[in-house]
Design an enzyme around this catalytic site. Structure first.
Site: not given
Ligand code: GLC
Length: 639
Positions: A186, A286, A328
C-alpha cells in the site's frame, strides 16, 4: 557495440536493448551485468507468467531493462560489494550475524545521529541494522511510517537521501548491513499515484483497486480477515474525490496497490534499484502476504505473491546482487516456509523470513512452563531451502498475535482457543500468578483474539517479579532465539531489558496505538549503565554479549543447518539438534521455573560433551541438569 548473444538464451530484443543500455560501461562490468541478465531472465519471465499471462514477455523485458539501468547507475563501492556477495553467497547465514531494529528518531534523532552510535552497535556485535520506515510518510497518523507518500525522499526531520547513502557507507565499513522497509502492499492516500488517481487520471486509477459501489467490496469482505478491527474495521474506504470505494486492508489512509497491474510491478523494480543504489543491503518486504487479491479467499498467501516475489528478486539479482530480501509474512506455519521458497520457488523468493511461530512458541512455553506445544509446532515446519535463513526474534515493533494452530494444540491435548485466551490473560497480567505487564492490542469481539503489546522485559515480568526469576526468564527467551539459527533480531531496548514506556500515549498521534508502549526513545543514560556491575542493564547486556560471541564461533549455528526438534524427553524442556558438516550441536532450554533433568540418552550426540556457553563438560552423566530457565548448547569437543 554489437556482440551476438553467446548463449542465445535471451530474446533478441532484450539482448539488443541491454547492450544499448550498457554501451559506455567498462567491458568487465558490461560482461558481468550481461551474465546476471542471462542467469536471471528465466526467473523474471516465469515469475511474471502466472500473474500477467500473455503480457508477461513485454513486462519482463521492461522490468529487466530497468534492472540493467539500475546496475549501470550503481556506484563503484557497491559494484565491489556485489562481487563480494557473489563470491560469498552465504554471507547472511553466518553465525556472526546479529540484527538490531530501531526507529531512527527514537534511537538517535537523525540519520547522522545513528552514525554516531555505530560504536554502540559494534560493541554488541551487530552486523545488520533495520531502521524502521524512514521514507517520507503522510503526516501523522501514518502507522509508524508504513504509509509512504514518497519512496524517493527521506522523512525531513531524519535527514536526506544523501545522509541515508552516507550512513549506509559508514555502516558497511563497520561490518553492518543496512535494512529498510519496502512497503509494497500500500501507499499513503497522499502519495502522488493516489493523488493522480483522485484527480481522474485513468493510468493511476489502475494502480489501485477501486469500485463504484459496494457490490464487490461486500463480496470480498465475506472472506477477508480484520487486521485492525478496533481502529480500522473493514477493508474498503469510500473516497469522495475518487467517487468510489478503494481497497484499504490496513488503515483507510493506506491504499492497497493493484499488483494485478504490471505497471505497479515495474514501479517497484525501479524503487528496489533506487534503494539498493543508496547502499541498502536488505529490503524487508512489508505485508507481502497481502499483495494478490482473489475473490472468495482471505486475499493472503496467493500463489501469485510467490511468483511476483521471484520476479522481483530476479530483477534485483540483475541490478544489485548484494541485496537480499526479507519476507514479512505473519502467517500460519503451513504458509510461512513458502516465503523462503517451496517446490519451483526453492531458493528463488525471499532470502530471509520472520519466524513468527518461534516467537509465539517461546512466549507460549514460558507462560505454560510446558514445551510440548512448542516442540509439536516447530517440528511441523518443513526444512527451509539451505540457501535461506530465518529472521528469529523475541519481539519487534508490532504486537504479538497468538498464532497457535488448533491442530498443534489438539496434538498435545489442549484447546487452541482456550490456550490463546490463556496467553492473552497471562501476558496482560490478569491471570493469577502472572507478573507480565503487556497491553491488549486490537481486541476482536468476533474471534475473541486479543493481541499483546509490551517490551520483552515487561512480558517476562521484570517490573512485577513475582518469582524472582524474571531476568532469568528473559535471558532464556533471548537464548532460545539466538540458538535457533538464522539472523537473530534484537528489538531496540531489549538488549538493556528496558521495560514498557509508560508515557507512550502522551504523543497525541500514538495514543490510539498501544504498540508504542514498546517503541521507547533510547535512554542513553540508562544504556550507559551496561558497564556498571550490579545493574540490571549490565547483567542482561553482558549475558547477551557473551551468547552472541559464543554463537559467532559455532559452525553449527550457520543458517543453512536445520534445527531438528528432539522428542520431549522432559515436558518442560525444548531441545533441538543442529547437524552441521563441521559440528553438531544440541541446544536444550528449560522453559520452567524448576530445575529439570534431560536424560543423557536423549541427547543424540556421543561421548563427553561441552556446553559452549559455559565451557563445562557433561562428563559421565546420566542426565543434563538444567537450572530454572537454564540453557545449554552442547557440542562435541573439538577434534
Ligand atoms: C506490517 C508492519 C506493521 C504495519 C503493517 C502495515 O505488518 O509490521 O507495523 O502496521 O505492515 O504496513
Amino acid at each position: 557495440m554489437s556482440v551476438a548473444d553467446p548463449f542465445g538464451s535471451l530474446p533478441a530484443a532484450v539482448w539488443a536493448a541491454a547492450l544499448g543500455a550498457l554501451d559506455g560501461e567498462a567491458p568487465a562490468h558490461r560482461t558481468l551485468v550481461l551474465a546476471r541478465l542471462e542467469r536471471n531472465w528465466p526467473d523474471v519471465l516465469s515469475g511474471l507468467r502466472l500473474a500477467y499471462g500473455d503480457a508477461a514477455d513485454a513486462v519482463a523485458q521492461q522490468a529487466a531493462l530497468l534492472a540493467v539501468a539500475g546496475a549501470v547507475a550503481r556506484a563503484e563501492d557497491l559494484r565491489l560489494l556485489d562481487l563480494r556477495r557473489l563470491v560469498e553467497p552465504d554471507w547472511f547465514q553466518s553465525p556472526r550475524m546479529l540484527g538490531y531494529a530501531c526507529y531512527t528518531d527514537r534511537f538517535a534523532g537523525t540519520l547522522r545521529g545513528v552514525a554516531e552510535h555505530v560504536p554502540y552497535l559494534q560493541e554488541l556485535g551487530v552486523t545488520y541494522l533495520h531502521l524502521m520506515p524512514l521514507l517520507q510518510p503522510r503526516p501523522a497518523p501514518n502507522d509508524g511510517g508504513y504509509a509512504v507518500a514518497d519512496y524517493r525522499q527521506v522523512r525531513g526531520d531524519l535527514g536526506t537521501v544523501e545522509d541515508l547513502a552516507a550512513l549506509a557507507g559508514d555502516l558497511r565499513k563497520a561490518g553492518i548491513s543496512l535494512t529498510l522497509d519496502l512497503v509494497l502492499n500500500h501507499v499513503a492516500a497522499e502519495h502522488a499515484w493516489a493523488a493522480q488517481a483522485r484527480a481522474g487520471d485513468r493510468r493511476y486509477r489502475e494502480y489501485f483497486h477501486t469500485f463504484a459501489d459496494r457490490e464487490q467490496p461486500d463480496a470480498y469482505e465475506r472472506s477477508l480477515l480484520e487486521i485492525f478491527p478496533d481502529t480500522a474495521p473493514g477493508s474498503f474506504t469510500w473516497d469522495d474525490a475518487l467517487g468510489g470505494w478503494v481497497w484499504t486492508t490496513f488503515n483507510d489512509w493506506q491504499w492497497d496497490l493493484n499488483w494485478h497491474n504490471p505497471d505497479v510491478f515495474c514501479e517497484f523494480v525501479d524503487l528496489i534499484c533506487f534503494l539498493a543504489n543508496q547502499g541498502v543491503e536488505c529490503l524487508r518486504l512489508d505485508a507481502i502476504a497481502f499483495l494478490w487479491k482473489r475473490l472468495g479467499t482471505q486475499c493472503q498467501n496467493q500463489p501469485e505473491v510467490h511468483s511476483l516475489t521471484q520476479a522481483l528478486r530476479a530483477c534485483a539479482r540483475i541490478a544489485a546482487p548484494a541485496l537480499v530480501l526479507k519476507a514479512e509474512a505473519i502467517v500460519g506455519p503451513d504458509q510461512l516456509v513458502k516465503y523462503l521458497g517451496v517446490g519451483r520457488y526453492e531458493g528463488r523468493v525471499s532470502d530471509l523470513a520472520y519466524h513468527n511461530s518461534l516467537m509465539v512458541q517461546v512466549w507460549s512455553a514460558l507462560a505454560s512452563q510446558d514445551a510440548r506445544l512448542m516442540t509439536t509446532a516447530l517440528r511441523r515446519f518443513p526444512a527451509k531451502p539451505t540457501s535461506t535463513a530465518w529472521a528469529t526474534y523475541l519481539r519487534c515493533h508490532d504486537d504479538i498475535g497468538w498464532a497457535i494452530d488448533d491442530a498443534d494444540a489438539a496434538a498435545v491435548g489442549w484447546s487452541g482457543e482456550a490456550h490463546r485466551r490463556f496467553l492473552s490473560d497471562w501476558y496482560s497480567g490478569v491471570h493469577p500468578g502472572s507478573g507480565a505487564r503487556g497491553l491488549v492490542f486490537q481486541e476482536n469481539p468476533v474471534t475473541g483474539d486479543r493481541r499483546i503489546s509490551g517490551m520483552a522485559a515487561s512480558l517476562a515480568g521484570v517490573e512485577h517479579d513475582v518469582d524472582g526469576l524474571a531476568i532469568g526468564r528473559l535471558l532464556l527467551a533471548h537464548l532460545t532465539v539466538l540458538g535457533f539459527g538464522g539472523i537473530p533480531l534484537l528489538w531496540m531496548g531489549d538488549e538493556l531489558a528496558l521495560t514498557n514506556d509508560e508515557s507512550w500515549d502522551s504523543v497525541r498521534e500514538h495514543s490510539d496505538d498501544n504498540r508504542w508502549v514498546h517503541r521507547p526513545v533510547m535512554p542513553w543514560d540508562v544504556a550507559a549503565r551496561r558497564h556498571d556491575t550490579g545493574t540490571r542493564e549490565h547483567l542482561v547486556w553482558t549475558a547477551l554479549l557473551h551468547a552472541v560471541r559464543v554463537r559467532a564461533g559455532l559452525p553449527a549455528m550457520h543458517a543453512a543447518v536445520e534445527s531438528e526438534l528432539l522428542d520431549a524427553a522432559n515436558t518442560a524442556v525444548v531441545g533441538w539438534i543442529r547437524r552441521g558438516r563441521e559440528q553438531s550441536l544440541v541446544a536444550l532450554h528449560n522453559m520452567s521455573s524448576e530445575s529439570q533433568v534431560w536424560p543423557r540418552h536423549a541427547v543424540p550426540l556421543a561421548g563427553c560433551l561441552t556446553d559452549a556457553l559455559t565451557g563445562a563438560s557433561t562428563g559421565e552423566t546420566t542426565g543434563v541438569l538444567l537450572p530454572p530457565y537454564g540453557c545449554v548448547w552442547l557440542v562435541e569437543p573439538a577434534a
